[in-house]
Design an enzyme around this catalytic site. Structure first.
Site, PDB file in Angstrom:
ATOM      1  N   CYS A 252      -0.428  -0.505  -0.171  1.00  0.00           N
ATOM      2  CA  CYS A 252       0.053  -0.952  -1.479  1.00  0.00           C
ATOM      3  C   CYS A 252       1.427  -1.609  -1.400  1.00  0.00           C
ATOM      4  CB  CYS A 252       0.034   0.204  -2.474  1.00  0.00           C
ATOM      5  SG  CYS A 252       1.194   1.553  -2.113  1.00  0.00           S
ATOM      6  N   HIS A 300       2.603   4.908  -5.338  1.00  0.00           N
ATOM      7  CA  HIS A 300       1.722   3.740  -5.386  1.00  0.00           C
ATOM      8  C   HIS A 300       2.417   2.636  -6.169  1.00  0.00           C
ATOM      9  CE1 HIS A 300      -2.045   1.647  -4.864  1.00  0.00           C
ATOM     10  NE2 HIS A 300      -2.053   1.321  -6.154  1.00  0.00           N
ATOM     11  N   HIS A 312      -3.306  -4.945  -6.774  1.00  0.00           N
ATOM     12  CA  HIS A 312      -2.841  -3.922  -5.840  1.00  0.00           C
ATOM     13  C   HIS A 312      -3.861  -3.676  -4.742  1.00  0.00           C
ATOM     14  CE1 HIS A 312      -5.005  -0.250  -7.860  1.00  0.00           C
ATOM     15  NE2 HIS A 312      -5.636  -1.367  -8.149  1.00  0.00           N
TER      16      HIS A 312
END
Length: 337
Positions: A252, A300, A312
């Site tokens: 990520c 994240h 993402h």
């Protein structure tokens, strides 16, 4: 299209129908989904911590190298000064005078080529050289102490990195066990689990939009934000991989940091670093290219793409994709530049 856990569960179950079911205690889809989410978040956090440690290790190694070079240079200067002091002392002993190098003669205001036999001047020269040696000896000790401290700090960081690796490997082991459990699901069980996750995401997205937190969501990107997002959109469909920064796969924060580097802006490598170090903005001011940070531990991150969507790299087994901005619990947002 939402490419979360739900996107791969049904295919995984269908592909494994001929395999014997995993020996696991039966559980409902709610409990299984909760366990999956917890494991994926823990894995993301552990990987982020591992990457953060790697960044610190690189910086510490560079510092050790810099201080070691400084120590070597100081020792070279000290050896040169001691050799000169030896020549001065030998000259005094043999002839009662001193033959100085041209540079020292100029520093003392003497004419080049003039022989210096005056005892007062000679004593002053030798004393100055002794003082220079004392200064260099002190510098050597300081440099040696700094280099030793840097090496000790590096050893501590390496021990921490090893501990982080063990933590990450333990979570991977648990994920392998969970993958075996998923492989034992029937197609109907996998479909129930997928439907439950999609329903949860849809509900979270509706709640977020109804709250008005995103405002009118019509703000244009900055030039740098547009470049970052445009580059990131070109990575759609590439697989998630642990610690990857491209070009073939990403995690990520590898995706977000690389996207902004293509826009000419250097940002921290990890999602936690991005949350800690970049300017925070309210969700109502989000514009395309800004970063949305997820979970209480900032484990994240994705790039805001406009239209209440985020770009993402979700997690293992998925690809870089566009999802609703509420795909995970939102912690906040930051703007790199």
């Amino acid at each position: 299209m939402i490419k979360t856990l739900a996107a791969s569960l049904t295919a995984l179950a269908l592909a494994s129908l001929t395999a014997p079911p995993a020996a696991a205690e039966p559980r409902g889809p709610e409990a299984l989904l909760t366990e999956l989410r917890t494991l994926y978040q823990q894995t993301g956090a552990a990987t982020d911590a591992y990457n953060e440690t790697g960044e610190r290790l690189s910086a510490q190694r560079a510092e050790v190298e810099r201080l070691t070079e400084r120590l070597a240079g100081t020792r070279t200067d000290l050896a040169r000064a001691r050799r000169l002091a030896g020549r001065l002392a030998a000259g005094q002993y043999r002839s009662g005078g001193v033959s100085l190098p041209p540079a020292l003669r100029l520093l003392l205001g003497e004419e080049p080529g003039q022989a210096l036999h005056d005892e007062t001047v000679a004593t002053r020269v030798v004393a100055a050289q002794a003082a220079e040696i004392d200064r260099l000896v002190a510098n050597e000790r300081r440099a040696d102490a700094l280099a030793t401290a840097a090496r000790e700090a590096l050893a501590a960081e390496e021990a921490l990195a090893e501990e982080r690796r063990r933590q990450r490997d333990e979570i991977h082991r648990r994920l392998d066990e969970l993958t075996a459990l998923l492989a034992g699901l029937t197609a109907a069980e996998a479909a129930d689990l997928a439907a439950l996750e999609l329903a949860d995401i849809d509900e979270a997205q509706r709640d977020l939009l109804a709250s008005g937190a995103l405002g009118d969501d019509g703000r244009p990107p900055s030039p740098a934000g547009e470049r970052a997002l445009t580059w990131a959109l070109g990575q759609l469909g590439k697989p998630y991989a642990w610690g990857a920064e491209g070009p073939d796969a990403f995690d990520c924060s590898g995706l977000t940091s690389r996207a902004w580097s293509h826009a000419g802006v250097t940002i921290p490598r990890t999602s936690q670093g991005q949350w800690q170090e970049l300017p925070r903005i309210p969700l109502s001011e989000l514009r395309p290219g800004d970063l949305v940070i997820y979970h209480e531990d900032a484990s994240h991150v994705g790039l805001y793409a406009g239209d209440a969507q985020v770009l993402h790299a979700p997690r293992p087994g998925t690809e870089v994709t566009l999802d609703p901005v509420a795909v995970n619990p939102v912690l906040g947002a930051v703007r790199p530049g």
